[in-house]
Design an enzyme around this catalytic site. Sequence first.
Site, PDB file in Angstrom:
ATOM      1  N   THR A   8       0.857  -1.190   0.000  1.00  0.00           N
ATOM      2  CA  THR A   8       0.000   0.000   0.000  1.00  0.00           C
ATOM      3  C   THR A   8       0.897   1.246   0.000  1.00  0.00           C
ATOM      4  O   THR A   8       2.010   1.212   0.547  1.00  0.00           O
ATOM      5  CB  THR A   8      -0.952   0.039   1.223  1.00  0.00           C
ATOM      6  OG1 THR A   8      -0.181   0.255   2.417  1.00  0.00           O
ATOM      7  CG2 THR A   8      -1.744  -1.243   1.370  1.00  0.00           C
ATOM      8  N   GLY A   9       0.409   2.309  -0.646  1.00  0.00           N
ATOM      9  CA  GLY A   9       1.215   3.533  -0.725  1.00  0.00           C
ATOM     10  C   GLY A   9       2.500   3.289  -1.494  1.00  0.00           C
ATOM     11  O   GLY A   9       3.579   3.734  -1.082  1.00  0.00           O
ATOM     12  N   ALA A  10       2.361   2.588  -2.645  1.00  0.00           N
ATOM     13  CA  ALA A  10       3.563   2.164  -3.383  1.00  0.00           C
ATOM     14  C   ALA A  10       3.982   3.151  -4.457  1.00  0.00           C
ATOM     15  O   ALA A  10       4.996   2.927  -5.123  1.00  0.00           O
ATOM     16  CB  ALA A  10       3.291   0.795  -4.015  1.00  0.00           C
ATOM     17  N   ILE A  14       9.061   5.722   0.300  1.00  0.00           N
ATOM     18  CA  ILE A  14       9.616   4.458   0.795  1.00  0.00           C
ATOM     19  C   ILE A  14       8.947   3.261   0.095  1.00  0.00           C
ATOM     20  O   ILE A  14       9.619   2.276  -0.234  1.00  0.00           O
ATOM     21  CB  ILE A  14       9.437   4.395   2.331  1.00  0.00           C
ATOM     22  CG1 ILE A  14      10.229   5.531   2.988  1.00  0.00           C
ATOM     23  CG2 ILE A  14       9.874   3.050   2.885  1.00  0.00           C
ATOM     24  CD1 ILE A  14       9.776   5.910   4.385  1.00  0.00           C
ATOM     25  N   GLY A  15       7.648   3.368  -0.160  1.00  0.00           N
ATOM     26  CA  GLY A  15       6.915   2.274  -0.823  1.00  0.00           C
ATOM     27  C   GLY A  15       7.464   2.011  -2.214  1.00  0.00           C
ATOM     28  O   GLY A  15       7.706   0.855  -2.597  1.00  0.00           O
ATOM     29  N   TYR A 187      -0.612  11.297  14.574  1.00  0.00           N
ATOM     30  CA  TYR A 187       0.362  10.465  13.847  1.00  0.00           C
ATOM     31  C   TYR A 187       1.049   9.497  14.816  1.00  0.00           C
ATOM     32  O   TYR A 187       1.070   8.287  14.595  1.00  0.00           O
ATOM     33  CB  TYR A 187       1.383  11.378  13.161  1.00  0.00           C
ATOM     34  CG  TYR A 187       2.419  10.633  12.342  1.00  0.00           C
ATOM     35  CD1 TYR A 187       2.142  10.196  11.052  1.00  0.00           C
ATOM     36  CD2 TYR A 187       3.698  10.384  12.851  1.00  0.00           C
ATOM     37  CE1 TYR A 187       3.096   9.510  10.303  1.00  0.00           C
ATOM     38  CE2 TYR A 187       4.657   9.712  12.109  1.00  0.00           C
ATOM     39  CZ  TYR A 187       4.348   9.285  10.830  1.00  0.00           C
ATOM     40  OH  TYR A 187       5.300   8.609  10.085  1.00  0.00           O
TER      41      TYR A 187
HETATM   42  N1  LIG Z   1       9.515   9.793   5.705  1.00  0.00           N
HETATM   43  C1  LIG Z   1       9.840   9.473   6.943  1.00  0.00           C
HETATM   44  O1  LIG Z   1      10.799  10.027   7.525  1.00  0.00           O
HETATM   45  C2  LIG Z   1       9.080   8.425   7.667  1.00  0.00           C
HETATM   46  C3  LIG Z   1       7.980   7.786   7.116  1.00  0.00           C
HETATM   47  N2  LIG Z   1       7.326   6.828   7.813  1.00  0.00           N
HETATM   48  C4  LIG Z   1       6.174   6.129   7.217  1.00  0.00           C
HETATM   49  O2  LIG Z   1       6.522   5.627   5.956  1.00  0.00           O
HETATM   50  C5  LIG Z   1       5.335   5.401   5.196  1.00  0.00           C
HETATM   51  C6  LIG Z   1       5.547   5.886   3.791  1.00  0.00           C
HETATM   52  O3  LIG Z   1       5.674   7.305   3.830  1.00  0.00           O
HETATM   53  P1  LIG Z   1       6.732   8.120   2.969  1.00  0.00           P
HETATM   54  O4  LIG Z   1       7.260   7.267   1.889  1.00  0.00           O
HETATM   55  O5  LIG Z   1       7.639   8.774   3.899  1.00  0.00           O
HETATM   56  O6  LIG Z   1       5.803   9.281   2.409  1.00  0.00           O
HETATM   57  P2  LIG Z   1       5.078   9.488   1.005  1.00  0.00           P
HETATM   58  O7  LIG Z   1       4.123  10.593   1.236  1.00  0.00           O
HETATM   59  O8  LIG Z   1       6.044   9.583  -0.090  1.00  0.00           O
HETATM   60  O9  LIG Z   1       4.292   8.108   0.806  1.00  0.00           O
HETATM   61  C7  LIG Z   1       3.074   7.846   1.401  1.00  0.00           C
HETATM   62  C8  LIG Z   1       2.317   6.920   0.489  1.00  0.00           C
HETATM   63  O10 LIG Z   1       1.073   6.582   1.089  1.00  0.00           O
HETATM   64  C9  LIG Z   1       0.045   6.836   0.161  1.00  0.00           C
HETATM   65  N3  LIG Z   1      -1.220   7.124   0.799  1.00  0.00           N
HETATM   66  C10 LIG Z   1      -1.511   8.121   1.655  1.00  0.00           C
HETATM   67  N4  LIG Z   1      -2.807   8.069   1.984  1.00  0.00           N
HETATM   68  C11 LIG Z   1      -3.342   7.029   1.313  1.00  0.00           C
HETATM   69  C12 LIG Z   1      -4.630   6.470   1.220  1.00  0.00           C
HETATM   70  N5  LIG Z   1      -5.669   6.987   1.871  1.00  0.00           N
HETATM   71  N6  LIG Z   1      -4.820   5.385   0.425  1.00  0.00           N
HETATM   72  C13 LIG Z   1      -3.780   4.852  -0.252  1.00  0.00           C
HETATM   73  N7  LIG Z   1      -2.553   5.338  -0.228  1.00  0.00           N
HETATM   74  C14 LIG Z   1      -2.330   6.416   0.543  1.00  0.00           C
HETATM   75  C15 LIG Z   1       0.539   8.008  -0.660  1.00  0.00           C
HETATM   76  O11 LIG Z   1      -0.195   8.123  -1.849  1.00  0.00           O
HETATM   77  P3  LIG Z   1      -0.430   9.563  -2.558  1.00  0.00           P
HETATM   78  O12 LIG Z   1       0.730   9.763  -3.460  1.00  0.00           O
HETATM   79  O13 LIG Z   1      -1.720   9.347  -3.292  1.00  0.00           O
HETATM   80  O14 LIG Z   1      -0.531  10.579  -1.477  1.00  0.00           O
HETATM   81  C16 LIG Z   1       1.981   7.589  -0.854  1.00  0.00           C
HETATM   82  O15 LIG Z   1       2.088   6.640  -1.886  1.00  0.00           O
HETATM   83  C17 LIG Z   1       4.215   6.106   5.965  1.00  0.00           C
HETATM   84  O16 LIG Z   1       3.453   5.151   6.661  1.00  0.00           O
HETATM   85  C18 LIG Z   1       4.961   6.996   6.953  1.00  0.00           C
HETATM   86  O17 LIG Z   1       4.223   7.236   8.107  1.00  0.00           O
HETATM   87  C19 LIG Z   1       7.727   6.451   9.050  1.00  0.00           C
HETATM   88  C20 LIG Z   1       8.792   7.048   9.639  1.00  0.00           C
HETATM   89  C21 LIG Z   1       9.552   8.079   8.986  1.00  0.00           C
HETATM   90  C1  LIG Z   2      14.531  23.894  12.140  1.00  0.00           C
HETATM   91  C2  LIG Z   2      15.546  23.121  11.441  1.00  0.00           C
HETATM   92  C3  LIG Z   2      16.944  23.644  11.575  1.00  0.00           C
HETATM   93  C4  LIG Z   2      15.552  21.647  11.609  1.00  0.00           C
HETATM   94  C5  LIG Z   2      14.175  21.039  11.648  1.00  0.00           C
HETATM   95  C6  LIG Z   2      14.255  19.576  11.686  1.00  0.00           C
HETATM   96  C7  LIG Z   2      12.876  18.916  11.840  1.00  0.00           C
HETATM   97  C8  LIG Z   2      11.954  19.385  10.754  1.00  0.00           C
HETATM   98  C9  LIG Z   2      13.084  17.422  11.885  1.00  0.00           C
HETATM   99  C10 LIG Z   2      13.863  17.029  13.148  1.00  0.00           C
HETATM  100  C11 LIG Z   2      13.451  15.614  13.477  1.00  0.00           C
HETATM  101  C12 LIG Z   2      12.603  15.209  12.301  1.00  0.00           C
HETATM  102  C13 LIG Z   2      11.783  13.990  12.354  1.00  0.00           C
HETATM  103  C14 LIG Z   2      12.086  12.983  13.192  1.00  0.00           C
HETATM  104  C15 LIG Z   2      11.381  11.710  13.208  1.00  0.00           C
HETATM  105  C16 LIG Z   2      10.550  11.395  11.968  1.00  0.00           C
HETATM  106  C17 LIG Z   2       9.608  10.243  12.247  1.00  0.00           C
HETATM  107  C18 LIG Z   2      10.377   8.978  12.490  1.00  0.00           C
HETATM  108  C19 LIG Z   2       8.494  10.096  11.277  1.00  0.00           C
HETATM  109  O1  LIG Z   2       7.782   9.099  11.328  1.00  0.00           O
HETATM  110  C20 LIG Z   2       8.124  11.154  10.330  1.00  0.00           C
HETATM  111  C21 LIG Z   2       9.086  12.275  10.177  1.00  0.00           C
HETATM  112  C22 LIG Z   2       9.813  12.628  11.469  1.00  0.00           C
HETATM  113  C23 LIG Z   2       8.786  13.089  12.469  1.00  0.00           C
HETATM  114  C24 LIG Z   2      10.834  13.739  11.222  1.00  0.00           C
HETATM  115  C25 LIG Z   2      10.208  15.025  10.724  1.00  0.00           C
HETATM  116  C26 LIG Z   2      11.152  16.206  10.600  1.00  0.00           C
HETATM  117  C27 LIG Z   2      11.866  16.472  11.917  1.00  0.00           C
HETATM  118  C28 LIG Z   2      10.849  16.906  12.946  1.00  0.00           C
END
Ligand SMILES: NC(=O)C1=CN([C@@H]2O[C@H](COP(=O)(O)OP(=O)(O)OC[C@H]3O[C@@H](n4cnc5c(N)ncnc54)[C@H](OP(=O)(O)O)[C@@H]3O)[C@@H](O)[C@H]2O)C=CC1
Ligand SMILES: CC(C)CCC[C@@H](C)[C@H]1CC[C@H]2C3=CC[C@H]4[C@H](C)C(=O)CC[C@]4(C)[C@H]3CC[C@]12C
Length: 334
Positions: A8-10, A14-15, A187
Amino acid sequence: MERVVLITGANSGIGLALCERLLTEDSQLRLCLACRNMQRAEAARSALLTSHSNAHVDLLQLDVGSVKSVLSAAQEVKARYNRIDFLYLNAGIMPNPQLDLNAFFKGLFSRNVVRMFATAEGILTQQDRLNSDGLQEVFATNLFGHFLLIRELEPLLSRLVWTSSSNARPSAFSMEDMQHREGRESYSSSKYASDMLSLALNRQKNSQGLFSSVICPGLVMTNLTYGILPSFFWTLIMPVMWLIRIFTNTFTLTPHNGAEALHWLFLQNPESLDPRAKYHSLTSGLGTNYTQPRQMDIDEGTSDVLYSKLLELEKEVRRKRSEENAEEEICAVK
Ligand SMILES: NC(=O)C1=CN([C@@H]2O[C@H](COP(=O)(O)OP(=O)(O)OC[C@H]3O[C@@H](n4cnc5c(N)ncnc54)[C@H](OP(=O)(O)O)[C@@H]3O)[C@@H](O)[C@H]2O)C=CC1
Ligand SMILES: CC(C)CCC[C@@H](C)[C@H]1CC[C@H]2C3=CC[C@H]4[C@H](C)C(=O)CC[C@]4(C)[C@H]3CC[C@]12C
């Protein structure tokens, strides 16, 4: 035998990086990209076929935040496949994020600075809202839609992998308010709930051959993170982020690195995994990726309670859905 992997979310972040990595690992794989936006799904499929021209890549329309969409996508999956070897529960949202700059600068000069950068604890809030099913949007997308999908596909499934987060915190979650209607950390609450649900699923279903794991990808630059600050700000601080990365292994930064633990789990025997561990994608200062299990702060009894509450909510939404179906049929006859 051709293995079937549904993600999902591919279509981005990351997906999508996981899709690339899995096709490089096993070119015989059948990948199913479950996405809400078919245009973006098509674009992702084309990108994958550019680097893996003989790959089997299917698309599935799925809005994981909508009960109707999950139920009809599940019907489609059952019609198409006899089994799903891996189901990656990766789609996730963080709507209207707000960074508390005051807390951030205080944190910079405290003992908790490394933890703050790894987990965003105390510096990040969100504003959630109700969706058309009457559920909180973050809960519905990050947790409940995936739960419903698992319930629908259960006989086909053997491995589940949740993209959780180190932002998941027990103090952000309340069993009395599992949808997080009251607070501003929806979240964190939804990710902690997915950690608990994974443990509960292992407790309930391991004996039937279904195994669940959770991962944290680290801090990855994707659409989700770019949404937290204005884009010019990210451009400004990017060199600093790469500098911090030398000292902090949780700053994985690229989607390829962030997908490390998701890929690693694909290669593991499920019986060898720890149901209480979160598997973290980490990147060393020299750029080497590795996966490290860390114990989650989770109580088995509480995770069982959450599981029962989700089953109750499932009953309720199914009843509502069949009433709506009946009404639609009556309108169609008129
Ligand atoms: N980036 C990070 O630092 C971190 C990310 N994560 C988790 O990683 C996962 C992937 O996120 P990331 O790759 O970062 O972010 P992106 O926004 O790039 O990817 C999120 C994906 O989820 C899809 N999505 C969102 N809502 C829905 C929905 N209702 N139905 C189907 N698909 C949906 C998006 O589709 P669309 O393009 O249509 O929006 C997109 O493909 C998430 O679960 C996020 O919480 C966890 C920790 C850290
Ligand atoms: C004001 C700037 C100089 C620096 C700002 C940094 C912040 C925007 C980021 C610092 C830590 C970040 C995060 C940490 C954990 C991630 C978590 C694991 C996740 O699931 C989604 C994203 C994070 C919350 C991420 C987001 C940006 C920071 C808050």
